[in-house]
Design an enzyme around this catalytic site. Structure first.
Site, short mmCIF file in Angstrom:
data_model
loop_
_atom_site.label_atom_id
_atom_site.label_comp_id
_atom_site.label_asym_id
_atom_site.label_seq_id
_atom_site.Cartn_x
_atom_site.Cartn_y
_atom_site.Cartn_z
N ARG A 370 0.83 -1.21 0.00
CA ARG A 370 0.00 0.00 0.00
C ARG A 370 0.86 1.26 0.00
O ARG A 370 0.80 2.07 0.92
CB ARG A 370 -0.90 -0.01 1.22
CG ARG A 370 -2.36 0.02 0.78
CD ARG A 370 -3.33 -0.11 1.89
NE ARG A 370 -4.68 0.12 1.36
CZ ARG A 370 -5.78 -0.15 2.01
NH1 ARG A 370 -5.73 -0.66 3.20
NH2 ARG A 370 -6.96 0.10 1.48
N CYS A 371 1.69 1.37 -1.01
CA CYS A 371 2.77 2.33 -0.89
C CYS A 371 3.01 3.21 -2.11
O CYS A 371 3.69 4.21 -2.00
CB CYS A 371 4.05 1.57 -0.65
SG CYS A 371 4.35 0.49 -2.03
N GLU A 741 -4.49 3.93 -1.28
CA GLU A 741 -3.35 3.85 -0.37
C GLU A 741 -3.24 5.02 0.60
O GLU A 741 -2.40 4.98 1.51
CB GLU A 741 -2.06 3.77 -1.19
CG GLU A 741 -1.91 2.47 -1.95
CD GLU A 741 -0.99 2.62 -3.14
OE1 GLU A 741 -1.28 3.49 -3.99
OE2 GLU A 741 -0.02 1.88 -3.24
N1 MCN Z 1 -12.79 4.85 -5.67
C1 MCN Z 1 -13.88 5.68 -5.74
N2 MCN Z 1 -13.70 7.02 -5.93
C2 MCN Z 1 -12.46 7.56 -6.03
C3 MCN Z 1 -11.33 6.72 -5.94
C4 MCN Z 1 -11.53 5.35 -5.78
O1 MCN Z 1 -15.01 5.19 -5.61
N3 MCN Z 1 -12.30 8.86 -6.22
C5 MCN Z 1 -12.95 3.39 -5.51
C6 MCN Z 1 -12.48 2.65 -6.76
O2 MCN Z 1 -13.43 2.56 -7.74
C7 MCN Z 1 -12.05 1.33 -6.21
C8 MCN Z 1 -11.50 1.70 -4.84
O3 MCN Z 1 -12.11 2.94 -4.48
O4 MCN Z 1 -13.14 0.46 -6.09
C9 MCN Z 1 -9.96 1.89 -4.84
O5 MCN Z 1 -9.61 2.62 -5.96
P1 MCN Z 1 -8.17 3.19 -6.31
O6 MCN Z 1 -7.81 4.27 -5.39
O7 MCN Z 1 -8.18 3.46 -7.76
O8 MCN Z 1 -7.17 1.99 -6.01
P2 MCN Z 1 -7.00 0.60 -6.80
O9 MCN Z 1 -8.32 0.07 -7.16
O10 MCN Z 1 -5.97 0.72 -7.84
O11 MCN Z 1 -6.49 -0.33 -5.63
C10 MCN Z 1 -5.13 -0.46 -5.32
C11 MCN Z 1 -4.82 0.00 -3.92
C12 MCN Z 1 -3.51 -0.54 -3.54
S1 MCN Z 1 -2.18 -0.11 -4.51
C13 MCN Z 1 -3.36 -1.42 -2.51
S2 MCN Z 1 -1.80 -1.96 -2.13
C14 MCN Z 1 -4.53 -1.87 -1.79
C15 MCN Z 1 -5.66 -0.93 -1.84
O12 MCN Z 1 -5.88 -0.42 -3.04
N4 MCN Z 1 -4.80 -3.19 -1.67
C16 MCN Z 1 -6.04 -3.57 -1.21
N5 MCN Z 1 -6.77 -1.27 -1.14
C17 MCN Z 1 -7.04 -2.58 -0.92
N6 MCN Z 1 -8.25 -2.97 -0.44
C18 MCN Z 1 -8.52 -4.28 -0.29
N7 MCN Z 1 -9.73 -4.63 0.18
N8 MCN Z 1 -7.62 -5.25 -0.62
C19 MCN Z 1 -6.39 -4.93 -1.07
O13 MCN Z 1 -5.54 -5.89 -1.40
CU1 CUN Z 2 2.96 -0.77 -3.46
S1 CUN Z 2 1.36 -1.78 -2.66
MO1 CUN Z 2 -0.20 -1.40 -3.90
O1 CUN Z 2 0.69 -0.28 -4.85
O2 CUN Z 2 -0.32 -2.79 -4.78
#
Ligand code: MCN
Ligand code: CUN
Length: 796
Positions: A370-371, A741
């Site tokens: 998460r970084c 993150e």
């Molecule tokens: N979202 C939203 N509105 C926004 C931003 C995001 O509704 N303005 C929603 C998105 O549609 C998505 C969720 O929030 O359903 C997370 O979106 P986003 O910030 O785009 O992140 P990612 O989907 O790319 O998720 C990756 C991120 C990372 S890098 C890690 S590490 C992590 C994390 O998310 N691992 C997780 N959260 C996690 N949550 C769960 N339950 N499990 C993991 O392994």
């Molecule tokens: Cu570096 S942990 Mo998340 O970006 O998959």
């Protein structure tokens, strides 16, 4: 009168729609890698090294071969005959698949057994006799560069020492001048310890090579299926179209499932050799001891200040301990990830960062958890430094931050390290947070409590972080440019399927991508199925990490929906018998500008795409969009924690915690809150209880869930979340910024700052995480800083 559909009712953007994936998860009907059973499947177990650094004199596997039910024993020597003993890493280094010459960390993969069931395989592993000759061990960067240190990577040409890189960014001379002119120079030094994602599901793979079709199918826990396909193509020298990577449901990734692990490669080779499916499922101790650690960074720096509180310059140095192999997954040209995003929230004229990476006899790690590529360490140092500087100036914590924030009207803003931040209302977020925690009142209470010997503290962490790994101008992995993709197929009935190159691991993409389609097309979210994770069907994408799914793949979903809308408009013009220029759009419906009652729904357009298209138009209603973001997204967060420290025991309790997150437009507010709560829980765990380290012999201390504690609902404090501030991202098609993150990145500093604030009278500047009771007690009792850097005594 408008006849548009009601966006919230159809589950569009802004709707706190319940997560559709939970229908199967809470019924126990998820389909994880370990749930998959293929006919004739065999099971693989890995023999791991008990020593951190040792020469392998011999490996005798004859007893293992003799055990009934054993089909294959793989050793480094056998891998070497196929040129597979080593594999490339995502950071242009090499990593041993199975050890040949030496073992370089405790838990390193030495041999694999493939047997009828996992128990036979495990027993057979124990029957393998390895003769080790122990070597001196290195567990930190100081030892790594000491005179006469053993060279860990003696397998590499041109590697005379343990230094991986020396890197710098920023303006060295400018910083020099600013420091010479400063009224006050504030300094801080700390260690961000290793931490571990520990998802509920460990890593694993099932390789299934079919000799008849020459096709290799791998079911696995990866967060980035297409990158894995590229890596397998490189390592196994198979053509890409003959490789299919399927990432089924993932039981939490948190970055642990980004790297390429030796277990994947071994299961693939075993399946090719045996022509049967081979399953490898990592166990919990294997996961804790050998996969994707995070952090382990030594940070020191100083801040040049004017007496009134204005920051004139920042200098930072980081020593990163990468373990035995440099296997970070990160945009390749920045050696220390996005560490130089530090201090982006503040208006600082000049900054300079130097970074050195070294090898050690520890499991490879550094970037995952998460970084967003070292941003966690950057923001932790930033916010610890901000508190130390305010204290050195005798200034109020909130006032010092407010005075140095990039002001709202200064965007777009170029940070001293060269990033472009584009939007935010930092002071407003801080105000919301201070009001919520009742700041002034708490400071009064704190003073009163102190006079009675009670230690109350308040910690603030404010930060903007770069989320969204992309644009392709600046970011690539293994040379592959960082864009992402979405494919949308609208069926004849107006129902649809959307696929992206991202891969949800619990974040809820199956719910939220449908909401973006609903927002763009007016098709109810429940009519849209989302599918990710199969390289044979998903369009090419770089996967999910760095909270890039919404910033990149989510943007692609919006863009592909717009392509569909553009074609639907032509169909509408045909159906309404007017020219396209006379057509207007409202959610879910096209109508004739001069006669708003005459209209057709998006569903009617979908039927026409199959049943009544105009002459010359290509039938069907589907499209693919590749999205290359112009910039990263820059969400902003304010986390404020109040604590009480017990000076007798060093135990600290959280009194209140307030979080104000501005991630732009929220697609699904409930999911966003879930992401923030999850991240804050992890932040609390890292700062309070999670302890995994190494003793002088390189033994991993804490590689079990008795020592490495996962907070349950019982230990986790309550969080008060605020969503008042919404600054849309100016370049994202729906104004969203990443959020996944933020809380894990910005949270830890708030907890640590609060504890240090409570014991401020002791003059202690730093206690390294985790702030275990004995460390806090030592600081309070002896008025000294407490380091947590390895090695620790084995009996700690
Ligand atoms: N979202 C939203 N509105 C926004 C931003 C995001 O509704 N303005 C929603 C998105 O549609 C998505 C969720 O929030 O359903 C997370 O979106 P986003 O910030 O785009 O992140 P990612 O989907 O790319 O998720 C990756 C991120 C990372 S890098 C890690 S590490 C992590 C994390 O998310 N691992 C997780 N959260 C996690 N949550 C769960 N339950 N499990 C993991 O392994
Ligand atoms: Cu570096 S942990 Mo998340 O970006 O998959």
């Amino acid at each position: 009168m408008s006849q548009a559909v009601d966006e919230i009712k159809i589950g569009g953007i802004g709707a706190s729609r319940k997560r559709v994936e939970d229908n199967r998860f809470i019924r126990g009907k998820g389909n994880y890698t370990d749930d998959i059973v293929l006919p004739g499947m065999l099971h693989m177990e890995i023999l791991r090294s008990p020593l951190a650094h040792a020469r392998i004199k011999s490996i005798d596997a004859s007893k293992a071969w003799d055990i009934p039910g054993v089909h294959l024993v793989l050793t480094g020597e056998m891998m070497a005959t196929r040129n597979l003993a080593w594999m490339p890493t995502l950071s242009y280094d090499t990593q041993a698949v199975l050890a040949t010459d030496k073992v370089r960390f405790q838990g390193q993969e030495v041999a694999c057994v493939i047997a009828d069931d996992p128990y036979i395989a495990k027993d057979a592993c124990e029957a393998i006799v390895v003769d080790y000759e122990p070597l001196p061990v290195i567990v930190n960067p100081v030892q790594a560069v000491a005179e006469g240190a053993p060279v860990i990577r003696d397998d590499k040409e041109n590697q005379p020492d343990n230094v991986i890189y020396d890197w710098e960014v920023g303006d060295r001379d400018g910083a020099e001048r600013a420091f010479a002119a400063a009224d006050v120079v504030s300094k801080l030094e700390l260690h961000y310890p290793r931490s571990h994602p520990s998802p509920i599901e460990c890593c694993g793979s099932i390789a299934d090579f079919n000799r008849a079709t020459s096709k290799l199918t791998v079911y696995m826990t990866t967060q980035a299926p297409h990158i894995i396909r590229a890596a397998v193509a490189m390592v196994a020298e198979l053509p890409e179209h003959m490789i299919r990577i399927i990432s089924p449901d993932i039981g939490g990734g948190f970055g642990n499932k980004v790297p390429v692990y030796p277990g994947y490669v071994c299961s693939i080779l075993a399946s090719i050799l045996l022509e049967r499916p081979v399953k490898w499922i990592e166990d919990k101790s294997g996961n804790l001891i050998s996969t994707g650690f995070a952090r382990d960074v030594y940070l020191k720096g100083e801040m040049a200040l004017r007496r009134d509180g204005k920051i004139l310059a920042v200098r930072m140095h980081t020593d990163a301990d990468h373990g035995a192999f440099f296997s970070d997954a990160q945009p390749s040209k920045f050696k220390i990830g996005l560490m130089h995003s530090a201090f982006a929230a503040y208006d600082i004229p000049v900054a300079h960062l130097t970074a050195r990476g070294t090898y050690s006899n520890k499991a490879p790690g550094g970037v995952a958890y998460r970084c967003s590529f070292r941003v966690t360490e950057a923001m932790f140092f930033q916010e610890r430094m901000m508190q130390a500087a305010a204290d050195d100036l005798g200034m109020d914590q909130a006032a010092f931050r407010r005075m140095n924030f990039v002001p709202d009207e200064a965007f777009p803003h170029r940070t001293p390290f060269g990033f472009l931040t584009d939007s935010g209302q930092y002071a407003k977020c801080l105000d919301v947070g201070l009001t919520a925690i009742d700041y002034d009142n708490f400071r009064d209470q704190q003073a009163q409590a102190r006079s009675r010997g009670r230690l109350l503290g308040l910690g603030i962490s404010t930060m903007t972080e770069p989320l969204g790994a992309g644009n392709s101008r600046e970011y690539d992995i293994l040379g592959i440019k960082m864009f992402d993709s979405a494919e949308l197929k609208v069926h004849m009935t107006g129902k649809a399927i959307v696929r992206t190159g991202a891969r949800t691991q619990g974040q809820g993409h199956e719910t939220t991508w449908a909401q973006i389609v609903a927002h763009e097309l007016g098709i109810p979210a429940e009519d849209v199925v989302v599918e990710e994770g199969d390289t044979d069907t998903a369009p090419f994408g770089m996967g999910t990490y760095a909270s890039r799914s919404t910033p990149v793949a989510g943007a692609a979903v919006a863009m592909v929906s717009r392509k569909i809308r553009a074609k639907a408009r032509k169909l509408a013009a045909h159906l309404l018998e007017v020219s396209e220029e006379d057509i207007e759009w409202e959610l879910g419906r096209f109508y004739v500008r001069s006669a708003p009652d005459r209209g057709v729904t998006i569903q009617e357009c979908a039927v026409a795409a199959y049943a009544n298209m105009p002459d010359g138009m290509e039938p069907g209603l589907d499209a693919t969009a590749y999205y290359d973001p112009p910039n990263l997204t820059w969400p902003f967060a304010v986390y404020i924690v109040t604590v009480e420290v017990d000076p007798q025991t060093g135990v600290w309790d959280v009194l209140n915690m307030v979080a104000v997150d501005d991630c732009g437009v929220r697609i699904n507010p409930m999911i966003v809150e879930g992401q923030i709560m999850g991240g804050l829980t992890e932040a609390y765990a890292m700062s309070n209880m999670q302890f995994i380290t190494f003793d002088a012999d390189g033994n991993c201390v804490g590689a079990n869930y008795m020592d490495y504690l996962l907070p349950t609902a019982w230990e986790t404090p309550g969080f008060e979340l605020h969503s008042e501030v919404v600054t849309p991202c100016p370049h994202h098609p729906i104004g969203a910024k990443g959020i996944g993150e933020c809380a894990a990145v910005g949270g830890p500093a708030a907890f640590v700052n609060a504890v240090l604030d409570a014991i401020k009278d002791t003059g202690v500047r730093n206690i390294d995480m985790p702030l275990l009771p004995d460390r806090v007690w030592e600081a309070v009792t002896y008025h000294r800083d407490v380091s947590g850097a390895p090695p620790v005594r084995s009996d700690d």
